[in-house]
Design a protein around this motif. Structure first.
Motif, PDB file in Angstrom:
ATOM      1  N   THR A  42       0.859  -1.182   0.000  1.00  0.00           N
ATOM      2  CA  THR A  42       0.000   0.000   0.000  1.00  0.00           C
ATOM      3  C   THR A  42       0.894   1.230   0.000  1.00  0.00           C
ATOM      4  N   GLN A  43       0.288   2.385  -0.244  1.00  0.00           N
ATOM      5  CA  GLN A  43       1.084   3.605  -0.226  1.00  0.00           C
ATOM      6  C   GLN A  43       1.619   3.891   1.171  1.00  0.00           C
ATOM      7  N   ALA A  44       0.922   3.420   2.200  1.00  0.00           N
ATOM      8  CA  ALA A  44       1.402   3.598   3.564  1.00  0.00           C
ATOM      9  C   ALA A  44       2.533   2.622   3.883  1.00  0.00           C
ATOM     10  N   SER A  45       2.366   1.352   3.529  1.00  0.00           N
ATOM     11  CA  SER A  45       3.368   0.352   3.902  1.00  0.00           C
ATOM     12  C   SER A  45       4.667   0.507   3.125  1.00  0.00           C
ATOM     13  N   SER A  46       4.600   1.020   1.892  1.00  0.00           N
ATOM     14  CA  SER A  46       5.810   1.142   1.081  1.00  0.00           C
ATOM     15  C   SER A  46       6.807   2.139   1.662  1.00  0.00           C
ATOM     16  N   ALA A  47       6.345   3.003   2.566  1.00  0.00           N
ATOM     17  CA  ALA A  47       7.238   3.999   3.162  1.00  0.00           C
ATOM     18  C   ALA A  47       7.976   3.472   4.384  1.00  0.00           C
ATOM     19  N   ILE A  48       7.651   2.269   4.847  1.00  0.00           N
ATOM     20  CA  ILE A  48       8.244   1.733   6.065  1.00  0.00           C
ATOM     21  C   ILE A  48       9.543   1.000   5.728  1.00  0.00           C
ATOM     22  N   PRO A  49      10.666   1.378   6.335  1.00  0.00           N
ATOM     23  CA  PRO A  49      11.945   0.718   6.045  1.00  0.00           C
ATOM     24  C   PRO A  49      11.867  -0.793   6.268  1.00  0.00           C
ATOM     25  N   GLY A  50      12.373  -1.540   5.303  1.00  0.00           N
ATOM     26  CA  GLY A  50      12.416  -2.992   5.417  1.00  0.00           C
ATOM     27  C   GLY A  50      11.171  -3.693   4.913  1.00  0.00           C
ATOM     28  N   ILE A  51      10.049  -3.003   4.829  1.00  0.00           N
ATOM     29  CA  ILE A  51       8.802  -3.653   4.436  1.00  0.00           C
ATOM     30  C   ILE A  51       8.848  -4.094   2.972  1.00  0.00           C
ATOM     31  N   ALA A  52       9.448  -3.277   2.099  1.00  0.00           N
ATOM     32  CA  ALA A  52       9.533  -3.658   0.685  1.00  0.00           C
ATOM     33  C   ALA A  52      10.303  -4.969   0.524  1.00  0.00           C
TER      34      ALA A  52
END
Length: 400
Positions: A282-292
């Motif tokens: 999501t656009q929110a989760s893609s900004a979290i380090p390591g999540i990608a």
């Protein structure tokens, strides 16, 4: 604004423009996966308010609610309109398409563009519920915001994505700055106490409770009213930056708020729940380090076994409407993340995470899939769309 060819320009996974036709096709495809719609009910359609209805799990819950649960109601979000230089935000175009979908299936669904944290927005929504529907059956709260202005103090609080504690955290992540996604080691410094408190203020349960109290204060809660706030736990691989970090503290506060709301809803026989969803791009989760990186490993392990936000939202609505029994954990949370946290899945992802190097990343992970999914968030790389054709970006917000 005249029709033009729109291309995915940006930096890494942050794009400057969105594609109207691609965003519309995303909603069309979502609806196709939910249909066939159940036969129309004899009784009046239930009324739902979805806060955060234009992206991620919010738009999935809205589409699933309209198509599978047969709801009518209001979707609230905050999206940027088109300008002379830029297209509108992707959520703007998704909302237009969702409004058209609702009209197609005969659902009286209105979409408002406004700040969910503001008292004026709450009053506008409540007035509309009162005059148009007379009451409400469901409230889905799906808000991921960078900042919030407290209506009581007037102070603006900024959320951060950082670990908690005295020490920082080092983690692997994906770097999309080059032509090919690359493995990178980064360090994130710990949040201060003030930053942690601000994040809870923005992303915790305070605003959710204000919405429920405002609806209750106006006498708009129908018997059996149910409200659900969407949450996430995730893997031990991302826990330091997520569940044990500032965002996790906010999610814990969200879950604690559910318990306090249950007492307030007892007068109408209501329920307040949190739903722990599985991982998604999501656009929110893609900004979290390591999540990608984590999601790239997860997809490499599961492939089509990953459950989309839409699939999870269909499951959520079926549990809320009694088609299926509630699946609650010991803390009383709906759990939709069993597929992600299955021990065998987590073991396979952990093995890849620990074994990954810049040389073998392409063999163990699926970063190209992640980047394609991010592009689809903006309406690009959507099958069936001809991106060589000009399209009109200056589309109006849907009227009631």
């Amino acid at each position: 604004m005249t029709a033009r060819v729109i291309e995915p320009r940006g930096r890494g996974f942050l794009l400057f423009d969105s594609h109207p036709v691609g965003c519309e096709q995303v909603i069309t495809d979502m609806a196709a996966r939910v249909w066939p719609v159940p036969e129309p009910r004899d009784e009046k359609r239930p009324v739902a308010l979805v806060i955060g209805s234009s992206s991620g799990y919010g738009v999935a819950a809205t589409v699933a609610g309209i198509c599978r649960a047969g709801v009518q109601g209001i979707g609230l979000c905050l999206e940027k309109p088109p300008t002379e230089r830029r297209t509108a935000a992707a959520g703007w175009y998704r909302t237009i398409a969702t409004a058209e979908l609702a009209a197609k299936v005969g659902s009286d669904f209105t979409f408002l563009n406004g700040d969910a944290f503001a008292d004026a927005t709450k009053e506008q929504v409540l007035d509309l519920i009162a005059t148009r529907f007379g009451g409400i059956d469901y409230l889905i709260y799906s808000v991921a915001a960078p900042r919030r202005t407290d209506p009581l103090t007037g102070l603006t609080h900024q959320s951060v994505i950082q670990p908690l504690g005295a020490e920082g955290h080092s983690t692997k992540t994906l770097d999309f700055s080059g032509d090919v996604p690359a493995l990178k080691q980064i360090r994130i410094e710990p949040a201060t106490e003030e930053e942690a408190a601000d994040t809870v203020k923005v992303m915790g349960g305070e605003d959710w409770a204000l919405w429920v109290d405002a609806l209750n204060g106006r006498g708009l809660l129908r018997p059996g009213f149910t409200t659900v706030a969407l949450s996430y736990i995730g893997s031990h691989l991302t826990s330091a930056i997520y569940r044990q970090g500032t965002i996790g503290a906010a999610k814990s506060h969200l879950e604690e708020t559910a318990a306090t709301l249950r007492d307030r809803l007892s007068a109408v026989g209501g329920r307040a729940l949190t739903s722990v969803n599985g991982a998604a791009v999501t656009q929110a989760s893609s900004a979290i380090p390591g999540i990608a990186l984590y999601l790239s490993f997860l997809h490499a392990v599961l492939g089509e076994g990953m459950r989309s936000p839409l699939e999870q939202s269909v499951d959520l609505w079926e549990q809320l409407t009694g088609v299926k029994p509630l699946e609650l954990d010991a803390e009383g949370r709906i759990r939709l993340d069993g597929w992600e946290l299955d021990p065998a899945v987590q073991a396979a992802v952990t093995e890849r995470w620990e074994s990954a190097t810049p040389d073998n990343l392409g063999e163990l992970a699926d970063p190209r899939w992640f980047l394609d999914e991010v592009n689809r968030l903006y309406g690009f790389d959507v099958p069936g769309v001809d991106y060589t054709q000009p399209c009109e970006p200056d589309l109006p917000w849907p009227t009631a």
